[in-house]
Enzyme design. Structure first.
Site, PDB file in Angstrom:
ATOM      1  N   CYS A   1      -3.511  11.179   1.885  1.00 23.90           N
ATOM      2  CA  CYS A   1      -2.156  10.028   1.944  1.00 23.90           C
ATOM      3  C   CYS A   1      -1.048  10.113   0.769  1.00 23.90           C
ATOM      4  O   CYS A   1      -0.179   9.212   1.588  1.00 23.90           O
ATOM      5  CB  CYS A   1      -3.266   8.986   1.578  1.00 23.90           C
ATOM      6  SG  CYS A   1      -4.661   9.074   2.905  1.00 23.90           S
TER       7      CYS A   1
ATOM      8  N   LYS B   1       0.832  -1.120   0.086  1.00 26.61           N
ATOM      9  CA  LYS B   1       0.173  -0.028  -0.479  1.00 26.61           C
ATOM     10  C   LYS B   1       0.494   1.275  -0.256  1.00 26.61           C
ATOM     11  O   LYS B   1       0.492   2.258  -0.698  1.00 26.61           O
ATOM     12  CB  LYS B   1      -0.712  -0.004   1.221  1.00 26.61           C
ATOM     13  CG  LYS B   1      -1.813   1.481   1.723  1.00 26.61           C
ATOM     14  CD  LYS B   1      -2.530   1.359   0.543  1.00 26.61           C
ATOM     15  CE  LYS B   1      -3.366   2.625   0.292  1.00 26.61           C
ATOM     16  NZ  LYS B   1      -4.094   3.456  -0.929  1.00 26.61           N
TER      17      LYS B   1
HETATM   18  P1  NAD Z   1     -11.068   9.660   8.230  1.00 19.30           P
HETATM   19  O1  NAD Z   1     -10.097  11.037   8.955  1.00 19.30           O
HETATM   20  O2  NAD Z   1     -11.430  10.786   7.215  1.00 19.30           O
HETATM   21  O3  NAD Z   1     -11.342   9.500   9.153  1.00 19.30           O
HETATM   22  C1  NAD Z   1     -11.292   8.765  10.081  1.00 19.30           C
HETATM   23  C2  NAD Z   1     -12.300   8.072  11.281  1.00 19.30           C
HETATM   24  O4  NAD Z   1     -11.770   7.345  12.217  1.00 19.30           O
HETATM   25  C3  NAD Z   1     -12.624   9.863  11.332  1.00 19.30           C
HETATM   26  O5  NAD Z   1     -13.967   9.694  11.631  1.00 19.30           O
HETATM   27  C4  NAD Z   1     -12.617   9.665  13.534  1.00 19.30           C
HETATM   28  O6  NAD Z   1     -13.093   9.758  14.173  1.00 19.30           O
HETATM   29  C5  NAD Z   1     -12.525   8.075  13.907  1.00 19.30           C
HETATM   30  N1  NAD Z   1     -11.129   7.710  14.508  1.00 19.30           N
HETATM   31  C6  NAD Z   1     -10.804   8.085  15.231  1.00 19.30           C
HETATM   32  N2  NAD Z   1     -10.245   7.130  16.490  1.00 19.30           N
HETATM   33  C7  NAD Z   1     -11.073   6.289  16.940  1.00 19.30           C
HETATM   34  C8  NAD Z   1     -11.409   5.537  17.437  1.00 19.30           C
HETATM   35  N3  NAD Z   1     -10.529   4.745  18.441  1.00 19.30           N
HETATM   36  N4  NAD Z   1     -12.248   4.882  17.658  1.00 19.30           N
HETATM   37  C9  NAD Z   1     -13.893   5.008  16.612  1.00 19.30           C
HETATM   38  N5  NAD Z   1     -13.170   5.705  15.600  1.00 19.30           N
HETATM   39  C10 NAD Z   1     -12.265   6.402  15.810  1.00 19.30           C
HETATM   40  O7  NAD Z   1      -9.957   9.488   7.820  1.00 19.30           O
HETATM   41  P2  NAD Z   1      -9.732   7.993   6.118  1.00 19.30           P
HETATM   42  O8  NAD Z   1      -9.605   9.234   5.250  1.00 19.30           O
HETATM   43  O9  NAD Z   1     -10.846   7.241   5.680  1.00 19.30           O
HETATM   44  O10 NAD Z   1      -8.701   7.790   6.067  1.00 19.30           O
HETATM   45  C11 NAD Z   1      -8.507   6.190   7.237  1.00 19.30           C
HETATM   46  C12 NAD Z   1      -7.341   5.808   7.028  1.00 19.30           C
HETATM   47  O11 NAD Z   1      -7.444   5.018   5.713  1.00 19.30           O
HETATM   48  C13 NAD Z   1      -5.959   6.110   6.582  1.00 19.30           C
HETATM   49  O12 NAD Z   1      -4.853   5.677   7.479  1.00 19.30           O
HETATM   50  C14 NAD Z   1      -5.531   6.076   5.617  1.00 19.30           C
HETATM   51  O13 NAD Z   1      -4.438   6.739   4.940  1.00 19.30           O
HETATM   52  C15 NAD Z   1      -6.279   4.961   4.963  1.00 19.30           C
HETATM   53  N6  NAD Z   1      -6.857   5.148   3.399  1.00 19.30           N
HETATM   54  C16 NAD Z   1      -7.150   6.613   3.430  1.00 19.30           C
HETATM   55  C17 NAD Z   1      -7.845   6.661   1.557  1.00 19.30           C
HETATM   56  C18 NAD Z   1      -9.059   7.669   1.430  1.00 19.30           C
HETATM   57  O14 NAD Z   1      -8.883   8.446   0.035  1.00 19.30           O
HETATM   58  N7  NAD Z   1      -9.301   9.123   2.324  1.00 19.30           N
HETATM   59  C19 NAD Z   1      -7.479   5.746   0.062  1.00 19.30           C
HETATM   60  C20 NAD Z   1      -6.687   5.052   0.974  1.00 19.30           C
HETATM   61  C21 NAD Z   1      -6.578   4.627   2.572  1.00 19.30           C
HETATM   62  C1  UGA Z   2      -4.529   8.665  -3.821  1.00 18.29           C
HETATM   63  C2  UGA Z   2      -4.604   6.898  -4.880  1.00 18.29           C
HETATM   64  O1  UGA Z   2      -4.980   6.899  -6.225  1.00 18.29           O
HETATM   65  C3  UGA Z   2      -5.392   6.059  -3.835  1.00 18.29           C
HETATM   66  O2  UGA Z   2      -5.078   4.937  -5.171  1.00 18.29           O
HETATM   67  C4  UGA Z   2      -4.846   5.788  -3.068  1.00 18.29           C
HETATM   68  O3  UGA Z   2      -5.902   4.928  -2.056  1.00 18.29           O
HETATM   69  C5  UGA Z   2      -5.074   6.609  -2.176  1.00 18.29           C
HETATM   70  O4  UGA Z   2      -4.323   8.071  -2.489  1.00 18.29           O
HETATM   71  C6  UGA Z   2      -5.093   7.199  -0.659  1.00 18.29           C
HETATM   72  O5  UGA Z   2      -4.560   5.919  -0.147  1.00 18.29           O
HETATM   73  O6  UGA Z   2      -5.695   7.701   0.185  1.00 18.29           O
HETATM   74  P1  UGA Z   2      -6.288  10.610  -3.783  1.00 18.29           P
HETATM   75  O7  UGA Z   2      -5.245  10.927  -2.843  1.00 18.29           O
HETATM   76  O8  UGA Z   2      -7.978   9.978  -3.284  1.00 18.29           O
HETATM   77  O9  UGA Z   2      -5.839   8.588  -4.055  1.00 18.29           O
HETATM   78  O10 UGA Z   2      -6.486  11.156  -5.849  1.00 18.29           O
HETATM   79  P2  UGA Z   2      -5.248  10.960  -6.583  1.00 18.29           P
HETATM   80  O11 UGA Z   2      -6.835  10.867  -7.597  1.00 18.29           O
HETATM   81  O12 UGA Z   2      -4.059  10.303  -6.494  1.00 18.29           O
HETATM   82  O13 UGA Z   2      -4.578  12.165  -6.590  1.00 18.29           O
HETATM   83  C7  UGA Z   2      -3.492  12.823  -5.666  1.00 18.29           C
HETATM   84  C8  UGA Z   2      -3.240  13.849  -6.190  1.00 18.29           C
HETATM   85  O14 UGA Z   2      -2.650  13.956  -7.807  1.00 18.29           O
HETATM   86  C9  UGA Z   2      -4.601  15.142  -6.535  1.00 18.29           C
HETATM   87  O15 UGA Z   2      -4.000  16.165  -5.975  1.00 18.29           O
HETATM   88  C10 UGA Z   2      -4.190  15.172  -8.269  1.00 18.29           C
HETATM   89  O16 UGA Z   2      -4.237  16.143  -8.671  1.00 18.29           O
HETATM   90  C11 UGA Z   2      -2.617  14.800  -8.226  1.00 18.29           C
HETATM   91  N1  UGA Z   2      -2.652  14.065 -10.160  1.00 18.29           N
HETATM   92  C12 UGA Z   2      -3.057  12.978 -10.226  1.00 18.29           C
HETATM   93  C13 UGA Z   2      -1.989  14.657 -10.980  1.00 18.29           C
HETATM   94  O17 UGA Z   2      -1.050  16.308 -10.696  1.00 18.29           O
HETATM   95  N2  UGA Z   2      -1.413  14.532 -12.466  1.00 18.29           N
HETATM   96  C14 UGA Z   2      -2.516  13.073 -11.920  1.00 18.29           C
HETATM   97  O18 UGA Z   2      -1.454  12.775 -13.409  1.00 18.29           O
HETATM   98  C15 UGA Z   2      -2.633  12.513 -11.219  1.00 18.29           C
END
Ligand code: NAD
Ligand code: UGA
Length: 470
Positions: free
Chosen positions: A294, A238
């Site tokens: 992220c 990841k």
């Molecule tokens: P987020 O901050 O939107 O959500 C996390 C939630 O967890 C919050 O609502 C918080 O209140 C809750 N929380 C924290 N401690 C807690 C506890 N002890 N018990 C219950 N709830 C609790 O974060 P997110 O964007 O959903 O990301 C979560 C994880 O997923 C991160 O590790 C991130 O790296 C990963 N991730 C995020 C994305 C994305 O697109 N946002 C994509 C892939 C992976």
């Molecule tokens: C990214 C990854 O694409 C997901 O696979 C992953 O799960 C996620 O992070 C995560 O771990 O949170 P996300 O951050 O939601 O997803 O969005 P992206 O589409 O990857 O864009 C990330 C950033 O890069 C944005 O600011 C976007 O504008 C920029 N970007 C992307 C560029 O500037 N150029 C590109 O060609 C692509």
């Protein structure tokens, strides 16, 4: 006393701890594709849970298509709650999707993951478990975190826990489509009979149960797209996957600077590089740099891991990806400064877009926030407009009282010296740019950092036009 019968996963009901960007959409789709399972999402944030439960579906996050899925499944087999104890007791598959932000204090400050929310969750599971459980890491975590989770859970002598790693690859803005038809689902599990059985239980969740196929489940992710590895490979994959994507963005942005200096056109260069099937066309769009919750956090976490294992050259390599990204925003502001006659003080600049990418209201680590700050340092009169991210923009810029927020891009641009387009919302190319030009102070400048507007047409109207990498 150890239980004799292995009952993990037999009821198949699911809870996710953490109702954020990951927990909410992921569980909504799991519920949709597994109508026979009850799925509960819990969080300590009562306001967020209330928003997920709101009668008018005013959900806490904006994601295209999410409302439709939540409408279909909420109250049927998807439930949101703050009762974490009850949810741990009632469910035997426990996803953990809490936040893992960059740690801002002590050891590893600015690079390592802050694992306090993660550990609090592990301790709650250990405290409240009333039977054997499969615990699934959904959050992005440093490699070997599952060992820490196991150590905490093992304090519970009566029941057996299997810890699996099931990182999420969805991107914001396309989350629902990514979840419904993922390129791959990754499940890392221990290579023990119990571990393999737990992996199979999770495989069945991702196979879905909307259509019965040869393996007794189906209709969602084809079996050959569900990849299984050991736990450490899954955790590291990841971080590595995000680092590779971020590195592509930094690489093309590094080329963009050279294009501006030499007369080459970065979109042309990217098109031709991407035509090589070994490279492929995606993630080669030059722009204001990557944002989102992220990429930066995960690359910095990788840097920290490399350093922890004495791999300093590898750490330096990945640090360069983040440094290049920060530099891109500085370069944009410097160029604007030069083009606006080496003074920005009191000039009205309209930021078109504040979200880190189109189709999301999320502004975490958005390049627009850094650019806004650099412009405010130059005493710009800043106006921010965005179709979905103004609430978050107000919160992010709360320390800057003079910023003006406008829902309407035409009002935002009126009397402005420059429009600085930061987010590639589809709305922007379709605006009436002649009308915008007429309302702006002259000479009127458009700086399109996403290269998404028709520059030739803008020049015909009378604008001075800047792009990234051209
Ligand atoms: P987020 O901050 O939107 O959500 C996390 C939630 O967890 C919050 O609502 C918080 O209140 C809750 N929380 C924290 N401690 C807690 C506890 N002890 N018990 C219950 N709830 C609790 O974060 P997110 O964007 O959903 O990301 C979560 C994880 O997923 C991160 O590790 C991130 O790296 C990963 N991730 C995020 C994305 C994305 O697109 N946002 C994509 C892939 C992976
Ligand atoms: C990214 C990854 O694409 C997901 O696979 C992953 O799960 C996620 O992070 C995560 O771990 O949170 P996300 O951050 O939601 O997803 O969005 P992206 O589409 O990857 O864009 C990330 C950033 O890069 C944005 O600011 C976007 O504008 C920029 N970007 C992307 C560029 O500037 N150029 C590109 O060609 C692509």
């Amino acid at each position: 006393m150890k239980k004799e019968k292995d009952t993990r996963g037999v009821h198949g009901n699911i809870v996710c701890i953490g109702a954020g960007y990951i927990g909410g959409p992921t569980m909504a789709v799991i519920a949709k594709m597994n109508p026979d399972r009850r799925v509960t999402v819990v969080d300590i944030d009562a306001g967020r849970v209330a928003a997920w439960n709101s009668p008018d579906f005013a959900l806490p996050i904006y994601e295209p298509g999410l409302v439709d899925v939540v409408r279909e499944v909420r109250g049927r087999n998807l439930f949101f709650s703050t009762d974490i104890e009850r949810a741990v007791k009632e469910n035997d598959i426990i996803f953990v999707g809490v936040n893992t932000p960059t740690k801002m204090f002590g050891r590893g400050a600015g690079r390592a993951s802050d694992l306090q929310y993660w550990e609090a969750t592990a301790r709650n599971i250990a405290k409240w478990a009333n039977g054997d459980k499969i615990v699934v890491e959904k959050s992005t975590l440093p490699v070997r975190t599952a060992a820490a989770m196991e150590a905490i859970l093992r304090t519970h002598e009566q029941f057996h826990f299997d810890v699996l790693s099931n990182p999420e690859f969805l991107a914001e803005g396309t989350a629902i489509a990514d979840l419904l038809t993922p390129d791959r689902v990754l499940i890392g599990g221990p290579k023990t009979p119990e571990g393999e059985a737990a992996v199979e239980t999770l495989v069945r969740v991702y196979r879905g149960s909307v259509r019965v196929e040869a393996d007794g489940c189906g209709g969602w992710v084809p079996r050959d797209r569900i990849l299984t590895t050991n736990v450490w490979s899954a955790e590291l994959t990841k971080l590595a996957a995000n680092a590779f994507l971020a590195q592509r963005v930094s690489s093309i942005n590094a080329i963009a600077g050279l294009c501006e200096a030499t007369g080459a056109d970065v979109d042309e260069v990217a098109r031709v590089i991407g035509a090589d099937r070994r490279i492929g066309p995606k993630f080669l769009k030059a722009g204001p740099g990557f944002g989102g919750s992220c990429f930066k956090k995960d690359v910095l976490n990788l840097v920290y891991l490399c350093e922890s294992f004495g791999l300093h050259t590898a750490a330096e390599y990945w640090t360069g990806v983040v440094r290049m990204n920060d530099h891109q925003q500085e370069r944009i502001v410097s160029r604007l400064f030069r083009e606006l006659f080496n003074t920005l003080a009191n000039k009205r600049i309209a930021l078109f877009g504040f979200a880190f990418k189109a189709d999301t209201g999320d502004t975490r680590e958005t390049p627009a926030a850094r650019v806004a700050q650099l412009l405010l340092d130059e005493h710009v009169r800043l106006v921010v407009t965005d179709p979905k991210a103004l609430v978050n923009a107000r919160r992010d810029l709360a320390d800057c009282p003079d910023v003006v927020y406008e829902d309407d891009p035409y009002r935002a641009a009126a009397e402005a010296d420059a429009v600085l387009l930061m987010t590639d919302w589809k709305l922007y190319p379709s605006l009436d740019w002649a009308r915008i030009y007429a309302s702006m102070r002259k000479p009127a400048l458009v700086y399109d950092t996403r290269n998404c507007l028709d520059a030739a047409r803008l020049r015909e109207i009378g604008f001075r036009v800047l792009n990234v990498g051209k």
